[in-house]
Design a protein around this motif. Structure first.
Motif, PDB file in Angstrom:
ATOM      1  N   ARG A   1       0.836  -1.185   0.000  1.00 23.49           N
ATOM      2  CA  ARG A   1       0.000   0.000   0.000  1.00 23.49           C
ATOM      3  C   ARG A   1       0.885   1.254   0.000  1.00 23.49           C
ATOM      4  NH1 ARG A   1      -3.248  -1.000   4.623  1.00 23.49           N
ATOM      5  NH2 ARG A   1      -3.964  -2.814   3.436  1.00 23.49           N
ATOM      6  N   GLY A   2       1.037   1.890  -1.156  1.00 20.73           N
ATOM      7  CA  GLY A   2       1.798   3.134  -1.235  1.00 20.73           C
ATOM      8  C   GLY A   2       3.271   2.967  -1.538  1.00 20.73           C
ATOM      9  N   TRP A   3       3.721   1.746  -1.852  1.00 21.35           N
ATOM     10  CA  TRP A   3       5.150   1.564  -2.156  1.00 21.35           C
ATOM     11  C   TRP A   3       5.367   0.454  -3.173  1.00 21.35           C
ATOM     12  CZ3 TRP A   3       6.729  -3.351  -1.025  1.00 21.35           C
ATOM     13  CH2 TRP A   3       6.030  -4.050  -0.022  1.00 21.35           C
ATOM     14  N   THR A   4       6.458   0.587  -3.913  1.00 21.08           N
ATOM     15  CA  THR A   4       6.869  -0.412  -4.903  1.00 21.08           C
ATOM     16  C   THR A   4       8.381  -0.568  -4.813  1.00 21.08           C
ATOM     17  OG1 THR A   4       5.119   0.326  -6.413  1.00 21.08           O
ATOM     18  CG2 THR A   4       6.878  -1.043  -7.346  1.00 21.08           C
ATOM     19  N   LEU A   5       8.838  -1.805  -4.652  1.00 17.05           N
ATOM     20  CA  LEU A   5      10.271  -2.107  -4.599  1.00 17.05           C
ATOM     21  C   LEU A   5      10.628  -2.978  -5.797  1.00 17.05           C
ATOM     22  CD1 LEU A   5      10.659  -2.812  -0.780  1.00 17.05           C
ATOM     23  CD2 LEU A   5      11.846  -1.000  -2.047  1.00 17.05           C
ATOM     24  N   THR A   6      11.544  -2.496  -6.617  1.00 17.53           N
ATOM     25  CA  THR A   6      11.934  -3.191  -7.835  1.00 17.53           C
ATOM     26  C   THR A   6      13.355  -3.722  -7.703  1.00 17.53           C
ATOM     27  OG1 THR A   6      10.511  -1.774  -9.175  1.00 17.53           O
ATOM     28  CG2 THR A   6      12.261  -2.964 -10.328  1.00 17.53           C
ATOM     29  N   ALA A   7      13.552  -4.991  -8.057  1.00 19.67           N
ATOM     30  CA  ALA A   7      14.864  -5.620  -7.966  1.00 19.67           C
ATOM     31  C   ALA A   7      15.792  -5.107  -9.068  1.00 19.67           C
ATOM     32  CB  ALA A   7      14.730  -7.134  -8.069  1.00 19.67           C
ATOM     33  N   VAL A   8      17.023  -4.805  -8.683  1.00 22.07           N
ATOM     34  CA  VAL A   8      18.072  -4.419  -9.624  1.00 22.07           C
ATOM     35  C   VAL A   8      19.225  -5.400  -9.421  1.00 22.07           C
ATOM     36  CG1 VAL A   8      19.625  -2.593 -10.386  1.00 22.07           C
ATOM     37  CG2 VAL A   8      17.384  -1.990  -9.424  1.00 22.07           C
ATOM     38  N   ALA A   9      19.429  -6.292 -10.373  1.00 24.74           N
ATOM     39  CA  ALA A   9      20.472  -7.311 -10.232  1.00 24.74           C
ATOM     40  C   ALA A   9      21.847  -6.653 -10.277  1.00 24.74           C
ATOM     41  CB  ALA A   9      20.347  -8.355 -11.337  1.00 24.74           C
ATOM     42  N   THR A  10      22.651  -6.912  -9.241  1.00 25.45           N
ATOM     43  CA  THR A  10      23.988  -6.316  -9.139  1.00 25.45           C
ATOM     44  C   THR A  10      24.993  -7.365  -8.683  1.00 25.45           C
ATOM     45  OG1 THR A  10      23.322  -5.523  -6.941  1.00 25.45           O
ATOM     46  CG2 THR A  10      23.292  -3.924  -8.751  1.00 25.45           C
ATOM     47  N   PRO A  11      25.257  -8.390  -9.490  1.00 27.40           N
ATOM     48  CA  PRO A  11      26.244  -9.400  -9.090  1.00 27.40           C
ATOM     49  C   PRO A  11      27.645  -8.796  -9.010  1.00 27.40           C
ATOM     50  CG  PRO A  11      25.653  -9.653 -11.404  1.00 27.40           C
ATOM     51  CD  PRO A  11      24.717  -8.636 -10.840  1.00 27.40           C
ATOM     52  N   GLY A  12      28.486  -9.432  -8.216  1.00 27.76           N
ATOM     53  CA  GLY A  12      29.867  -8.984  -8.072  1.00 27.76           C
ATOM     54  C   GLY A  12      30.382  -9.254  -6.676  1.00 27.76           C
ATOM     55  N   HIS A  13      29.811  -8.577  -5.678  1.00 24.53           N
ATOM     56  CA  HIS A  13      30.136  -8.894  -4.279  1.00 24.53           C
ATOM     57  C   HIS A  13      29.790 -10.355  -4.021  1.00 24.53           C
ATOM     58  CE1 HIS A  13      30.538  -8.519   0.040  1.00 24.53           C
ATOM     59  NE2 HIS A  13      29.269  -8.816   0.209  1.00 24.53           N
TER      60      HIS A  13
ATOM     61  N   TYR B   1      31.280  -7.218 -10.888  1.00 25.84           N
ATOM     62  CA  TYR B   1      31.168  -6.086  -9.965  1.00 25.84           C
ATOM     63  C   TYR B   1      31.302  -4.762 -10.719  1.00 25.84           C
ATOM     64  CZ  TYR B   1      32.038  -3.020  -5.991  1.00 25.84           C
ATOM     65  OH  TYR B   1      31.967  -1.999  -5.071  1.00 25.84           O
ATOM     66  N   MET B   2      32.288  -4.681 -11.603  1.00 26.99           N
ATOM     67  CA  MET B   2      32.478  -3.453 -12.372  1.00 26.99           C
ATOM     68  C   MET B   2      31.288  -3.186 -13.292  1.00 26.99           C
ATOM     69  SD  MET B   2      35.293  -2.110 -11.335  1.00 26.99           S
ATOM     70  CE  MET B   2      35.781  -0.942 -12.610  1.00 26.99           C
ATOM     71  N   ALA B   3      30.753  -4.237 -13.902  1.00 29.87           N
ATOM     72  CA  ALA B   3      29.582  -4.071 -14.765  1.00 29.87           C
ATOM     73  C   ALA B   3      28.379  -3.592 -13.958  1.00 29.87           C
ATOM     74  CB  ALA B   3      29.265  -5.382 -15.477  1.00 29.87           C
ATOM     75  N   SER B   4      28.244  -4.087 -12.732  1.00 27.42           N
ATOM     76  CA  SER B   4      27.133  -3.665 -11.885  1.00 27.42           C
ATOM     77  C   SER B   4      27.288  -2.222 -11.444  1.00 27.42           C
ATOM     78  CB  SER B   4      27.023  -4.591 -10.663  1.00 27.42           C
ATOM     79  OG  SER B   4      26.642  -5.902 -11.048  1.00 27.42           O
ATOM     80  N   LEU B   5      28.523  -1.791 -11.172  1.00 25.98           N
ATOM     81  CA  LEU B   5      28.746  -0.380 -10.863  1.00 25.98           C
ATOM     82  C   LEU B   5      28.356   0.499 -12.053  1.00 25.98           C
ATOM     83  CD1 LEU B   5      32.174  -0.286  -8.968  1.00 25.98           C
ATOM     84  CD2 LEU B   5      29.897   0.094  -8.004  1.00 25.98           C
ATOM     85  N   ALA B   6      28.738   0.089 -13.252  1.00 30.98           N
ATOM     86  CA  ALA B   6      28.383   0.854 -14.450  1.00 30.98           C
ATOM     87  C   ALA B   6      26.866   0.907 -14.619  1.00 30.98           C
ATOM     88  CB  ALA B   6      29.040   0.237 -15.679  1.00 30.98           C
ATOM     89  N   LYS B   7      26.211  -0.186 -14.283  1.00 25.36           N
ATOM     90  CA  LYS B   7      24.746  -0.240 -14.374  1.00 25.36           C
ATOM     91  C   LYS B   7      24.113   0.785 -13.433  1.00 25.36           C
ATOM     92  CE  LYS B   7      20.995  -3.650 -13.862  1.00 25.36           C
ATOM     93  NZ  LYS B   7      20.727  -5.098 -13.632  1.00 25.36           N
ATOM     94  N   LEU B   8      24.621   0.873 -12.205  1.00 28.81           N
ATOM     95  CA  LEU B   8      24.071   1.846 -11.264  1.00 28.81           C
ATOM     96  C   LEU B   8      24.388   3.274 -11.696  1.00 28.81           C
ATOM     97  CD1 LEU B   8      24.454   0.420  -7.652  1.00 28.81           C
ATOM     98  CD2 LEU B   8      22.691   0.010  -9.382  1.00 28.81           C
ATOM     99  N   TYR B   9      25.576   3.467 -12.269  1.00 30.64           N
ATOM    100  CA  TYR B   9      25.947   4.815 -12.708  1.00 30.64           C
ATOM    101  C   TYR B   9      24.987   5.333 -13.782  1.00 30.64           C
ATOM    102  CZ  TYR B   9      28.730   8.783 -14.231  1.00 30.64           C
ATOM    103  OH  TYR B   9      29.145  10.054 -14.550  1.00 30.64           O
ATOM    104  N   ASP B  10      24.448   4.422 -14.573  1.00 31.22           N
ATOM    105  CA  ASP B  10      23.523   4.809 -15.641  1.00 31.22           C
ATOM    106  C   ASP B  10      22.118   5.094 -15.124  1.00 31.22           C
ATOM    107  OD1 ASP B  10      25.471   4.631 -17.584  1.00 31.22           O
ATOM    108  OD2 ASP B  10      24.975   2.571 -18.140  1.00 31.22           O
ATOM    109  N   ARG B  11      21.857   4.776 -13.855  1.00 31.68           N
ATOM    110  CA  ARG B  11      20.556   5.051 -13.261  1.00 31.68           C
ATOM    111  C   ARG B  11      20.537   6.484 -12.705  1.00 31.68           C
ATOM    112  NH1 ARG B  11      17.193   0.939 -11.722  1.00 31.68           N
ATOM    113  NH2 ARG B  11      16.642   2.133  -9.845  1.00 31.68           N
ATOM    114  N   GLU B  12      19.368   6.905 -12.239  1.00 35.58           N
ATOM    115  CA  GLU B  12      19.232   8.256 -11.693  1.00 35.58           C
ATOM    116  C   GLU B  12      18.605   8.211 -10.305  1.00 35.58           C
ATOM    117  OE1 GLU B  12      17.250  10.776 -14.496  1.00 35.58           O
ATOM    118  OE2 GLU B  12      18.841  10.587 -16.008  1.00 35.58           O
TER     119      GLU B  12
END
Length: 289
Positions: free
Chosen positions: A137-149, A188-199
């Motif tokens: 109710r009032g929230w949405t949590l979306t998974a962002v796959a970040t393998p590496g760690h 891990y580096m690919a996942s960092l790049a993925k987050l960098y492309d987000r806002e």
């Protein structure tokens, strides 16, 4: 970064924004900072619990008090290190909520992190794939796959506020430990790049303070890892060496308790460089190509 002096807000409920509360677990260490932060996302009606933390009686009591009369609709885990997911089982028993999030993962050896091997009790009712969501109710949590760690690591994006719960993938107080064979520097580096492309507006990590400049921090983390790569190549260019020879040259004044973890990160970098054809090895000795 040094662990701040006590008192820490262990067991207390803090509310950094309207839909987010956090409770600090009593498990401080050189790897966990002041402890694991469990996040409660939602409102008085329905909540999701992110990274329930260690199976500790005091922590579970603090979580129950924070939950109060709200319905817990999901217990969500970013990954299955033992400082993140073991409380999922007892919390699910107490609340009736399903365990949702990362895939199960158990390895016989998690390198130097004797305080946080993989959680053998973790058995999710639902595994979230990249882009899948849980709603309340009032929230949405979306998974962002970040393998590496770890290969099963997920972050969770709170769509209503622009917050991202980053687990151990990005932390403000320290870089993440990447421990082969499951930890993978290429991923891990690919996942960092993925987050960098987000806002995303803000990051809430499992350890340490909120990160209010997320893209700037991620850019710095990528640069830091590239500097480590260059440092390794320079040192190997001077002479062929083993990992145990590289660590003291790369990590001056390192806490002795973290030497093993540093060696694992160096190994992760070397494996990544080897796969890219930049270094090679003969037994324990590495050389630059």
């Amino acid at each position: 970064m040094a662990i701040p002096p006590k008192p820490w807000p262990t067991g207390m409920v803090e509310q950094p924004e309207p839909l987010v509360r956090r409770v600090l677990a009593p498990n401080p260490s050189p790897y966990t900072y002041t402890g694991t932060q469990t996040y409660l996302v939602g409102n008085a009606g329905q909540l999701a619990v992110i990274d329930p933390g260690p199976d500790d009686a005091d922590h579970l009591a603090a979580l129950e008090a924070a939950i109060g009369g709200a319905q817990v609709t999901a217990i969500m885990c970013t990954h299955t290190h033992r400082d993140h997911s073991p409380a999922a089982v007892p919390l699910a028993q107490r609340t009736g909520a399903p365990v949702v999030g990362c895939a199960p993962l158990v390895l016989p050896d998690d390198g130097p992190r004797a305080d946080a091997p993989f959680d053998r009790t973790y058995a999710p009712d639902r595994v979230l794939e990249d882009g899948e969501s849980m709603t309340g109710r009032g929230w949405t949590l979306t998974a962002v796959a970040t393998p590496g760690h770890t290969s099963n690591h997920l972050c969770f994006a709170l769509e209503e506020s622009g917050a991202l719960f980053t687990g151990d993938h990005v932390m403000g107080w320290s870089t993440s430990v990447v421990v082969p064979p499951d930890g993978n520097m290429t991923d891990y580096m690919a996942s960092l790049a993925k987050l960098y492309d987000r806002e995303d507006r803000i990051y809430y990590a499992a350890h340490g303070a909120p990160i209010e400049n997320p893209r700037q921090l991620v850019r710095g983390m990528i640069g830091h890892r590239r500097q480590r790569e260059n440092q390794i190549r320079r040192l190997l260019g001077e002479q062929a060496q083993a990992i145990e020879d590289l660590v003291p040259q790369m990590y001056k004044g390192l806490d002795e308790r973290l030497i093993g973890a540093a060696g694992m990160s160096v190994k992760a970098h070397l494996i990544d460089l080897e796969q890219r054809g930049m270094v090679s090895r003969s037994g324990e000795i590495w050389t630059v190509n």
